[in-house]
Motif scaffolding. Structure first.
Motif, PDB file in Angstrom:
ATOM      1  N   HIS A 162      11.875   1.509   7.830  1.00 54.00           N
ATOM      2  CA  HIS A 162      10.848   2.383   8.397  1.00 54.00           C
ATOM      3  C   HIS A 162      11.071   3.875   8.138  1.00 54.00           C
ATOM      4  O   HIS A 162      10.276   4.691   8.597  1.00 54.00           O
ATOM      5  CB  HIS A 162      10.718   2.124   9.904  1.00 54.00           C
ATOM      6  CG  HIS A 162      10.049   0.826  10.197  1.00 54.00           C
ATOM      7  ND1 HIS A 162       8.712   0.723  10.483  1.00 54.00           N
ATOM      8  CD2 HIS A 162      10.523  -0.450  10.191  1.00 54.00           C
ATOM      9  CE1 HIS A 162       8.392  -0.538  10.674  1.00 54.00           C
ATOM     10  NE2 HIS A 162       9.480  -1.276  10.492  1.00 54.00           N
ATOM     11  N   LYS A 180       3.785  -3.169  -0.974  1.00 54.75           N
ATOM     12  CA  LYS A 180       2.500  -3.778  -0.620  1.00 54.75           C
ATOM     13  C   LYS A 180       2.390  -5.265  -0.929  1.00 54.75           C
ATOM     14  O   LYS A 180       1.649  -5.976  -0.267  1.00 54.75           O
ATOM     15  CB  LYS A 180       1.367  -3.024  -1.315  1.00 54.75           C
ATOM     16  CG  LYS A 180       1.245  -1.592  -0.833  1.00 54.75           C
ATOM     17  CD  LYS A 180       0.084  -0.904  -1.493  1.00 54.75           C
ATOM     18  CE  LYS A 180      -0.030   0.515  -0.955  1.00 54.75           C
ATOM     19  NZ  LYS A 180      -1.211   1.190  -1.447  1.00 54.75           N
ATOM     20  N   LEU A 219       6.120   2.354   0.777  1.00 52.33           N
ATOM     21  CA  LEU A 219       5.550   1.115   1.295  1.00 52.33           C
ATOM     22  C   LEU A 219       5.469   0.074   0.191  1.00 52.33           C
ATOM     23  O   LEU A 219       4.892   0.325  -0.869  1.00 52.33           O
ATOM     24  CB  LEU A 219       4.155   1.383   1.864  1.00 52.33           C
ATOM     25  CG  LEU A 219       3.378   0.172   2.372  1.00 52.33           C
ATOM     26  CD1 LEU A 219       4.077  -0.448   3.575  1.00 52.33           C
ATOM     27  CD2 LEU A 219       1.956   0.571   2.734  1.00 52.33           C
ATOM     28  N   ASP A 228      10.682   7.321   6.439  1.00 51.98           N
ATOM     29  CA  ASP A 228       9.557   7.884   5.691  1.00 51.98           C
ATOM     30  C   ASP A 228       9.831   7.984   4.192  1.00 51.98           C
ATOM     31  O   ASP A 228       8.904   7.883   3.388  1.00 51.98           O
ATOM     32  CB  ASP A 228       9.182   9.263   6.233  1.00 51.98           C
ATOM     33  CG  ASP A 228       8.555   9.191   7.616  1.00 51.98           C
ATOM     34  OD1 ASP A 228       8.021   8.117   7.973  1.00 51.98           O
ATOM     35  OD2 ASP A 228       8.602  10.205   8.338  1.00 51.98           O
ATOM     36  N   THR A 253      -0.193  -2.812   4.687  1.00 52.16           N
ATOM     37  CA  THR A 253      -0.404  -1.442   5.174  1.00 52.16           C
ATOM     38  C   THR A 253       0.702  -1.029   6.138  1.00 52.16           C
ATOM     39  O   THR A 253       0.700   0.096   6.612  1.00 52.16           O
ATOM     40  CB  THR A 253      -1.773  -1.325   5.878  1.00 52.16           C
ATOM     41  OG1 THR A 253      -1.818  -2.263   6.942  1.00 52.16           O
ATOM     42  CG2 THR A 253      -2.907  -1.587   4.902  1.00 52.16           C
ATOM     43  N   THR A 254       1.639  -1.945   6.408  1.00 50.40           N
ATOM     44  CA  THR A 254       2.784  -1.655   7.270  1.00 50.40           C
ATOM     45  C   THR A 254       4.043  -2.206   6.607  1.00 50.40           C
ATOM     46  O   THR A 254       3.969  -3.048   5.702  1.00 50.40           O
ATOM     47  CB  THR A 254       2.634  -2.299   8.672  1.00 50.40           C
ATOM     48  OG1 THR A 254       2.644  -3.717   8.515  1.00 50.40           O
ATOM     49  CG2 THR A 254       1.351  -1.851   9.349  1.00 50.40           C
ATOM     50  N   LYS A 255       5.188  -1.761   7.074  1.00 48.93           N
ATOM     51  CA  LYS A 255       6.455  -2.195   6.487  1.00 48.93           C
ATOM     52  C   LYS A 255       6.968  -3.497   7.094  1.00 48.93           C
ATOM     53  O   LYS A 255       7.941  -4.064   6.599  1.00 48.93           O
ATOM     54  CB  LYS A 255       7.489  -1.086   6.605  1.00 48.93           C
ATOM     55  CG  LYS A 255       7.110   0.112   5.729  1.00 48.93           C
ATOM     56  CD  LYS A 255       8.158   1.176   5.722  1.00 48.93           C
ATOM     57  CE  LYS A 255       7.736   2.314   4.801  1.00 48.93           C
ATOM     58  NZ  LYS A 255       8.754   3.342   4.685  1.00 48.93           N
ATOM     59  N   ASP A 256       6.341  -3.979   8.149  1.00 46.30           N
ATOM     60  CA  ASP A 256       6.673  -5.279   8.730  1.00 46.30           C
ATOM     61  C   ASP A 256       5.483  -6.202   8.491  1.00 46.30           C
ATOM     62  O   ASP A 256       4.352  -5.867   8.851  1.00 46.30           O
ATOM     63  CB  ASP A 256       6.914  -5.175  10.238  1.00 46.30           C
ATOM     64  CG  ASP A 256       8.083  -4.265  10.588  1.00 46.30           C
ATOM     65  OD1 ASP A 256       8.879  -3.931   9.697  1.00 46.30           O
ATOM     66  OD2 ASP A 256       8.185  -3.892  11.766  1.00 46.30           O
ATOM     67  N   ILE A 257       5.746  -7.342   7.869  1.00 39.88           N
ATOM     68  CA  ILE A 257       4.655  -8.271   7.580  1.00 39.88           C
ATOM     69  C   ILE A 257       5.095  -9.699   7.908  1.00 39.88           C
ATOM     70  O   ILE A 257       6.279 -10.010   7.945  1.00 39.88           O
ATOM     71  CB  ILE A 257       4.197  -8.200   6.110  1.00 39.88           C
ATOM     72  CG1 ILE A 257       5.338  -8.580   5.161  1.00 39.88           C
ATOM     73  CG2 ILE A 257       3.640  -6.839   5.768  1.00 39.88           C
ATOM     74  CD1 ILE A 257       4.878  -8.897   3.767  1.00 39.88           C
TER      75      ILE A 257
END
Length: 105
Positions: free
Chosen positions: A27, A35, A33, A29, A57-61
């Motif tokens: 997480h 994808k 990211l 910065d 669109t987030t770093k946790d999927i």
């Protein structure tokens, strides 16, 4: 030339039946990211894709498979063409998985 990136897990005691994975990314910065991911299992010495995630669109999927699979080896793959790019060329291509959670049926 970038190459495919992968991270593998081997279940040493016995094969595991799983229905998906949750990927916890880095997480910070500075880390771009990521994808697109593929999740593969080894069947008969050949890697088979059992799940994919595109356009995160987030770093946790979470990647849920169409059917549970039983395997002794699992890997998360990022093809070279899908390596992340950012405004900072020093971190382009870096894929960081901080934690991989196995989702059981």
């Amino acid at each position: 030339q970038p190459t495919d990136v992968w991270w593998a897990v081997e279940f040493l005691k016995a094969p595991a039946t799983i229905k998906g994975v949750k990927i916890i990314g880095d997480h910070r910065d500075v880390i771009p990211l990521q994808k697109n991911f593929q999740v593969q299992v080894r069947e008969g010495g050949v890697w088979k894709t059992v799940g994919e995630f595109k356009d995160a669109t987030t770093k946790d999927i979470t990647i849920t498979f169409a059917q549970p699979v039983t395997t002794a080896t699992l890997r998360v793959v990022v093809p070279a063409a899908d390596l992340p790019k950012s405004d900072n060329a020093q971190v382009d291509g870096i894929v960081r998985i901080c934690e991989l959670e196995i989702i059981k049926p």
